[in-house]
Design a protein around this motif. Sequence first.
Motif, PDB file in Angstrom:
ATOM      1  N   PRO A 320       0.822  -1.221   0.000  1.00 27.49           N
ATOM      2  CA  PRO A 320       0.000   0.000   0.000  1.00 27.49           C
ATOM      3  C   PRO A 320       0.851   1.263   0.000  1.00 27.49           C
ATOM      4  N   LEU A 321       1.639   1.436  -1.041  1.00 24.93           N
ATOM      5  CA  LEU A 321       2.465   2.627  -1.197  1.00 24.93           C
ATOM      6  C   LEU A 321       1.871   3.449  -2.318  1.00 24.93           C
ATOM      7  N   GLY A 322       1.547   4.706  -2.036  1.00 25.85           N
ATOM      8  CA  GLY A 322       0.854   5.502  -3.035  1.00 25.85           C
ATOM      9  C   GLY A 322       1.463   6.869  -3.211  1.00 25.85           C
ATOM     10  N   GLY A 323       1.259   7.449  -4.383  1.00 25.57           N
ATOM     11  CA  GLY A 323       1.746   8.791  -4.670  1.00 25.57           C
ATOM     12  C   GLY A 323       3.257   8.830  -4.737  1.00 25.57           C
ATOM     13  N   ASN A 324       3.821  10.039  -4.725  1.00 24.57           N
ATOM     14  CA  ASN A 324       5.269  10.174  -4.809  1.00 24.57           C
ATOM     15  C   ASN A 324       5.886  10.449  -3.450  1.00 24.57           C
ATOM     16  N   GLU A 325       5.150  10.193  -2.374  1.00 25.96           N
ATOM     17  CA  GLU A 325       5.646  10.413  -1.018  1.00 25.96           C
ATOM     18  C   GLU A 325       5.912   9.058  -0.378  1.00 25.96           C
ATOM     19  N   VAL A 326       7.040   8.460  -0.739  1.00 26.46           N
ATOM     20  CA  VAL A 326       7.435   7.161  -0.209  1.00 26.46           C
ATOM     21  C   VAL A 326       8.907   7.246   0.173  1.00 26.46           C
ATOM     22  N   ARG A 327       9.226   6.922   1.421  1.00 24.30           N
ATOM     23  CA  ARG A 327      10.623   6.947   1.833  1.00 24.30           C
ATOM     24  C   ARG A 327      10.839   6.054   3.048  1.00 24.30           C
ATOM     25  N   VAL A 328      12.112   5.829   3.366  1.00 23.09           N
ATOM     26  CA  VAL A 328      12.495   5.021   4.516  1.00 23.09           C
ATOM     27  C   VAL A 328      12.849   5.951   5.671  1.00 23.09           C
ATOM     28  N   LEU A 329      12.264   5.692   6.841  1.00 15.15           N
ATOM     29  CA  LEU A 329      12.520   6.506   8.012  1.00 15.15           C
ATOM     30  C   LEU A 329      13.775   6.030   8.739  1.00 15.15           C
ATOM     31  N   ASP A 330      14.128   6.745   9.816  1.00 21.51           N
ATOM     32  CA  ASP A 330      15.381   6.470  10.513  1.00 21.51           C
ATOM     33  C   ASP A 330      15.473   5.040  11.036  1.00 21.51           C
ATOM     34  N   ASP A 331      14.352   4.455  11.401  1.00 21.05           N
ATOM     35  CA  ASP A 331      14.367   3.105  11.963  1.00 21.05           C
ATOM     36  C   ASP A 331      14.058   2.025  10.926  1.00 21.05           C
ATOM     37  N   GLY A 332      14.061   2.392   9.645  1.00 18.79           N
ATOM     38  CA  GLY A 332      13.792   1.438   8.581  1.00 18.79           C
ATOM     39  C   GLY A 332      12.340   1.311   8.190  1.00 18.79           C
ATOM     40  N   THR A 333      11.441   2.007   8.881  1.00 20.78           N
ATOM     41  CA  THR A 333      10.025   1.973   8.547  1.00 20.78           C
ATOM     42  C   THR A 333       9.772   2.621   7.189  1.00 20.78           C
ATOM     43  N   LEU A 334       8.929   1.997   6.374  1.00 16.28           N
ATOM     44  CA  LEU A 334       8.498   2.606   5.118  1.00 16.28           C
ATOM     45  C   LEU A 334       7.336   3.553   5.396  1.00 16.28           C
ATOM     46  N   PHE A 335       7.405   4.757   4.831  1.00 18.78           N
ATOM     47  CA  PHE A 335       6.425   5.812   5.091  1.00 18.78           C
ATOM     48  C   PHE A 335       5.831   6.270   3.770  1.00 18.78           C
ATOM     49  N   SER A 336       4.497   6.343   3.734  1.00 17.96           N
ATOM     50  CA  SER A 336       3.819   6.762   2.511  1.00 17.96           C
ATOM     51  C   SER A 336       2.576   7.557   2.874  1.00 17.96           C
TER      52      SER A 336
END
Length: 363
Positions: A320-336
């Motif tokens: 469930p990754l959408g749009g162009n706002e996808v990145r890896v946070l400091d603890d390795g969590t994927l954020f979208s």
Amino acid sequence: MRRLALIVTLPLLVTGCALNDIRRPVPTPPAPSAPPPISAPAPAVPVTADEVRRGQLPVPDDFDLGSVEFTDAEHGYGLFTRCGSRPRSKPSCTVRVLSTTDGGRSWQQLRHPPLAANNPQLSAAGDHLLLFSEPHHWYISADRGRSFRHERSPEPPGAYWRLFGRFHVDEESGQVAEWVNGRAKPVPVQPSLPEVARTVYANGRLIVVGLQDDRPYVVISLDKGKTWQQTIVARDSKVVFLRTLSSSDGRDVFLMGSDDRISFPLLWRLDGHRWEPVEAAGHPERVEELAAIGDGMLAVTGPSGSGVIADGRYQDLGWPLGGNEVRVLDDGTLFSVHPDRSIWLGIGHATDRRWVKILTLNT
């Protein structure tokens, strides 16, 4: 931290060809039958949330969510605005900033300086939070918003560039510098590199990337800029846009290049002092964002779905990754952040992820 995606999304184009029906005598011996057509793999079943969090936001209904930032799976910020119809020359937006320390289960309003702006902005990384209010006001916090100091400057202050990492390229001088006690200090020896573009500090390696004549050049320092070693990137590859990607633990560093901003990029992975090409058989033609997720893997999102590049192949996982706002946070969590403003966190490592959906509902 918000970052602009390098790849622009275009609709996926599917091409084909048709053979004319030509009559000719049957050859002897009979010609082998044509192989069956290869069909595209079916898209993966979309992944659903393992948990849905409905944190109530202490802002009135007439405030809109302007931007949202997370620094890890637990800490995040939301900037909300209520804008009037005053002339552009006068501030017209009232701003409220909320924070969460429990992954979006609850939100609290920060006691920040009063902001009135036409284009308020929020940026965050680690313990640092920065608020911008037009035209020249910067409010900087080094303790996750518990206190702020004010700077007035037409240009982004040092605290802004510090959000991007320990080392950076000074825009005015073009020198590589390190942040020391809140100040930018040039590294002991400047790298001999054409058109220095960007830096990344990963797992004790200071990597500096540049372009000349549409070809990538990269140097690496293992002693924070005292000495440099040149690394070889394929010389027959021409790119116009260049970017680095690194995993949260710094072990994986990728280089991605594109010549038109829309096609699937060329990819290399750092192996010692060599950049090895990354194959991605079956990859989509168009992508919106890529992220290094550990174990040598890359997450990919685009108009045709979301998946992972691993072991030389692309696999659609229906993430469930959408749009162009996808990145890896400091603890390795994927954020979208999705277009409907819902927030998705992929908590875990590599492809072992637990998916949390955060709904932002005003009180």
